[in-house]
Design a protein around this motif. Sequence first.
Motif, PDB file in Angstrom:
ATOM      1  N   ALA A 127       3.442   7.023  -2.471  1.00 42.94           N
ATOM      2  CA  ALA A 127       3.968   6.963  -3.888  1.00 42.94           C
ATOM      3  C   ALA A 127       5.067   6.165  -3.006  1.00 42.94           C
ATOM      4  O   ALA A 127       4.900   6.338  -1.427  1.00 42.94           O
ATOM      5  CB  ALA A 127       4.735   8.614  -3.829  1.00 42.94           C
ATOM      6  N   PRO A 128       5.531   4.995  -3.486  1.00 46.30           N
ATOM      7  CA  PRO A 128       6.649   4.477  -2.841  1.00 46.30           C
ATOM      8  C   PRO A 128       7.743   5.117  -2.261  1.00 46.30           C
ATOM      9  O   PRO A 128       8.377   6.407  -3.429  1.00 46.30           O
ATOM     10  CB  PRO A 128       6.767   3.550  -3.943  1.00 46.30           C
ATOM     11  N   VAL A 136      11.453  12.450  -2.152  1.00 42.83           N
ATOM     12  CA  VAL A 136      10.404  12.374  -1.168  1.00 42.83           C
ATOM     13  C   VAL A 136       9.807  14.177  -0.820  1.00 42.83           C
ATOM     14  O   VAL A 136       8.912  13.644  -0.351  1.00 42.83           O
ATOM     15  CB  VAL A 136      12.120  12.519  -0.052  1.00 42.83           C
ATOM     16  N   LEU A 137      10.093  14.863  -1.494  1.00 41.78           N
ATOM     17  CA  LEU A 137       9.293  15.954  -1.243  1.00 41.78           C
ATOM     18  C   LEU A 137       8.025  15.688  -1.999  1.00 41.78           C
ATOM     19  O   LEU A 137       7.120  15.969  -1.908  1.00 41.78           O
ATOM     20  CB  LEU A 137       9.980  17.112  -2.101  1.00 41.78           C
ATOM     21  N   GLU A 138       7.999  14.536  -2.929  1.00 39.21           N
ATOM     22  CA  GLU A 138       6.812  14.201  -4.112  1.00 39.21           C
ATOM     23  C   GLU A 138       6.338  13.746  -3.016  1.00 39.21           C
ATOM     24  O   GLU A 138       5.007  14.111  -3.361  1.00 39.21           O
ATOM     25  CB  GLU A 138       7.286  13.563  -4.871  1.00 39.21           C
ATOM     26  N   LEU A 139       6.222  13.494  -1.634  1.00 41.90           N
ATOM     27  CA  LEU A 139       5.670  12.573  -0.547  1.00 41.90           C
ATOM     28  C   LEU A 139       4.865  13.107  -0.443  1.00 41.90           C
ATOM     29  O   LEU A 139       3.814  13.226  -0.315  1.00 41.90           O
ATOM     30  CB  LEU A 139       6.581  11.723  -0.109  1.00 41.90           C
ATOM     31  N   GLY A 467      -0.741   9.841   7.747  1.00 40.33           N
ATOM     32  CA  GLY A 467      -0.763  10.180   6.455  1.00 40.33           C
ATOM     33  C   GLY A 467      -0.157  10.561   5.931  1.00 40.33           C
ATOM     34  O   GLY A 467       0.480  10.952   5.668  1.00 40.33           O
ATOM     35  N   GLY A 468      -0.937  11.522   4.850  1.00 43.47           N
ATOM     36  CA  GLY A 468       0.239  12.089   3.750  1.00 43.47           C
ATOM     37  C   GLY A 468      -1.055  13.149   3.906  1.00 43.47           C
ATOM     38  O   GLY A 468      -1.820  13.755   4.262  1.00 43.47           O
ATOM     39  N   PRO A 469      -0.318  14.600   2.370  1.00 46.07           N
ATOM     40  CA  PRO A 469      -1.045  15.402   2.701  1.00 46.07           C
ATOM     41  C   PRO A 469      -2.549  15.673   1.888  1.00 46.07           C
ATOM     42  O   PRO A 469      -2.656  14.979   1.243  1.00 46.07           O
ATOM     43  CB  PRO A 469      -0.377  16.027   1.593  1.00 46.07           C
ATOM     44  N   VAL A 470      -3.615  16.454   2.746  1.00 49.82           N
ATOM     45  CA  VAL A 470      -4.598  16.829   2.061  1.00 49.82           C
ATOM     46  C   VAL A 470      -4.320  17.812   1.012  1.00 49.82           C
ATOM     47  O   VAL A 470      -3.303  18.150   0.418  1.00 49.82           O
ATOM     48  CB  VAL A 470      -5.461  17.875   3.209  1.00 49.82           C
ATOM     49  N   ASN A 542       7.436   6.892   6.658  1.00 51.73           N
ATOM     50  CA  ASN A 542       7.914   5.536   6.699  1.00 51.73           C
ATOM     51  C   ASN A 542       7.660   4.686   4.922  1.00 51.73           C
ATOM     52  O   ASN A 542       7.583   5.797   3.952  1.00 51.73           O
ATOM     53  CB  ASN A 542       6.937   4.506   7.861  1.00 51.73           C
ATOM     54  N   THR A 543       7.888   3.404   5.316  1.00 53.97           N
ATOM     55  CA  THR A 543       7.939   2.878   4.167  1.00 53.97           C
ATOM     56  C   THR A 543       7.097   2.457   2.754  1.00 53.97           C
ATOM     57  O   THR A 543       6.992   3.062   1.963  1.00 53.97           O
ATOM     58  CB  THR A 543       8.414   1.397   3.856  1.00 53.97           C
ATOM     59  N   GLN A 544       5.515   3.199   3.511  1.00 53.95           N
ATOM     60  CA  GLN A 544       4.500   2.907   2.824  1.00 53.95           C
ATOM     61  C   GLN A 544       4.543   4.746   2.553  1.00 53.95           C
ATOM     62  O   GLN A 544       2.807   4.715   2.091  1.00 53.95           O
ATOM     63  CB  GLN A 544       3.217   2.541   4.151  1.00 53.95           C
ATOM     64  N   GLY A 545       4.837   5.315   2.925  1.00 56.90           N
ATOM     65  CA  GLY A 545       4.783   6.515   2.204  1.00 56.90           C
ATOM     66  C   GLY A 545       4.246   7.843   3.064  1.00 56.90           C
ATOM     67  O   GLY A 545       3.287   8.844   2.537  1.00 56.90           O
ATOM     68  N   THR A 546       3.579   7.210   3.871  1.00 55.79           N
ATOM     69  CA  THR A 546       2.749   8.022   5.112  1.00 55.79           C
ATOM     70  C   THR A 546       3.303   8.766   6.231  1.00 55.79           C
ATOM     71  O   THR A 546       5.072   8.033   6.137  1.00 55.79           O
ATOM     72  CB  THR A 546       1.786   6.710   5.479  1.00 55.79           C
TER      73      THR A 546
END
Length: 653
Positions: A127-128, A136-139, A467-470, A542-546
């Motif tokens: 997400a952006p 931020v928590l949603e990321l 990356g992001g969360p599994v 980072n700004t890419q949401g990772t």
Amino acid sequence: MRSRGVDILEGDLASFEARLKVFGSLWTAVTGHRPEPQDLPVRLFATQDRYHPQDVALLTGEDRDWPELGLRDFRAYDVPVTHREMLRHEPTLLAIESALVELDATVDRPAAPPAPASRRARPASAAPATPGTDDVLELGRGPALPDERRMPVHEQIALHMRAHPERPAVSSGDLTLTYGRLDAWAARLAGELTAAGVTPESRVGVLAEASAAMVAAVLAILRCGAAYVPVDTAHPDRRIDTVLSDAGVAALTVTPATDTRAVAAGLPRVCADPSLLVDETATPEAEAVGVGGDDIAYLIYTSGSTGEPKGVLVGHGELAASTLARRTVYPGEPVFLLVSPLAFDSSVAGLWGTLTAGGHLVVATAQEVRDPALLARLITRHGVTHLLCVPSLYAVLLDAVELTGPAATATLRTVTVAGEPLPEPLMERHFAVHGDAVTLFNEYGPTEATVWASYARFDAPAPVTIGGPVPGTRLYVLDEERRPVPVGVTGELHIGGAGVSRGYHGRPEATERVFLPDPFADAGPDGTPARMYRTGDLVRWNTQGTLDFVGRRDHQVKIRGHRVELGAVEAHLASLPGVREAVVVPNSASTGLLAFALVPGPDQPDAVELRDRLTDLLPEPMVPERITVLAAFPRTVNGKVDRAALIRQGAVA
């Protein structure tokens, strides 16, 4: 501080460093420039090296130092608020923090332009980035796990055994077991364990080399309702005894190759002997003992940063959730090459992720893991589609592929690296060798979160990220007061969700320190408060949401009063031409750094030349006083760099 005899200047520095993030956030909002720690003229230590010429050289303009002050005098001390003095004055920093609250509420920060699709990592959540706490928590909230009953992994495998007994399940060496034969062998071993006194909730040690027998043994233990405790055959007998004694095992499973080890004296043993296998595929009469999600599936020991074995308790619920998330991210029926020892937690990913999907698990022997050419042949022989290993092992495997040609790995579709930071040059080599035919995944996760917590997918070279969360996982980047930090600000990673383990066996205080209440999640259906694990790892959104991995909190050292992140120095050294990998450690007196550069080729760069290049890139406290160029690094049995061995080597040198 007065009662403890703490120097007031050092006490102020502790508070000051905690607020550097505030200053960095304000400075970035106003100027767009993010300073590194070494850019800030900080020199508040009341120590003998306080006036070290190299420290003074970091300052610009007229130097103004603090006098030796008492606490009351310090509070009343008046300092003109210039740019330089602002960095040194606590009340001014408090004012900055108050101003930042208003700034964050009103400023409209422009979003960074998105990366081109061909260069973008694709994480679980992208997400952006937005400045609000909720965003931020949603990321960090991973996708929900599929809405299906999370059956224990051995029960899921039993379904495949009944439905497709003729399919290949496990191959190792010259032996291949179908699901039917694996079922029969595990059932027989489970009967022997029960006869030896193993009951539900018992713990059973597994002393087995990488083999099909190892797989049959852990399946048998789970069928008894017990938990398996893997130990590494490469460890000395004394350490193995320490682990088995701490775990309180009731029995030990061995193989003919390990049965002679002088460990666990007096405990009953059950030997998984392949020579006693009969060619039978009939469904065993005895049913597995039922287990619940709260029952312990395995107890795995990790040394962490202390070197002292510490057992992590993982329940069937956490294991089932982690495995279900893995099958969601990696769908299909893989032919998976397992190179991790059973005592290394990434074995959980390959073992249970493959067999619960009805796939084919190829277990590499210790000799094959040590020889990259043999590993490449193993991939060809069994048509391996998936591989997971540490980046350093993958680097030497690519060496073999480059020599033999990419045809040796033509069946590969996915390579996953984990356990160490992914060097960007290794990513570039991956795509240079495989093109876009093989997807690269970078996984991150501690043992305490059941193997993994985040991942990034790369279809082309791109900036490295974890990356992001599994699925089913929550990631929080928090400051020292456990508040979410904005995008771009470094904080400590905390992990919540279905994979968070029970804690440390027999160590309630250690468990309480890092397994904390999760204030950002609701309690469970039974009212049990949510928990999160404090990793000790520093990251930033980072700004890419990772997530960008910054380093370990315990890999920060102070050199002549300057805080140095060892990972940052390693990254700069590894980026120099000819250097594949780098390790940096403090010297024995913590007055300087020692560096080791891995250069496998015959044309090794000169160590003095490497140091000169770092001098051009880094401030003086971050430049190693000595660089040693090596053709190979000492490795642990897990394939990671043996830092302790390098430290000993540096001390001898």
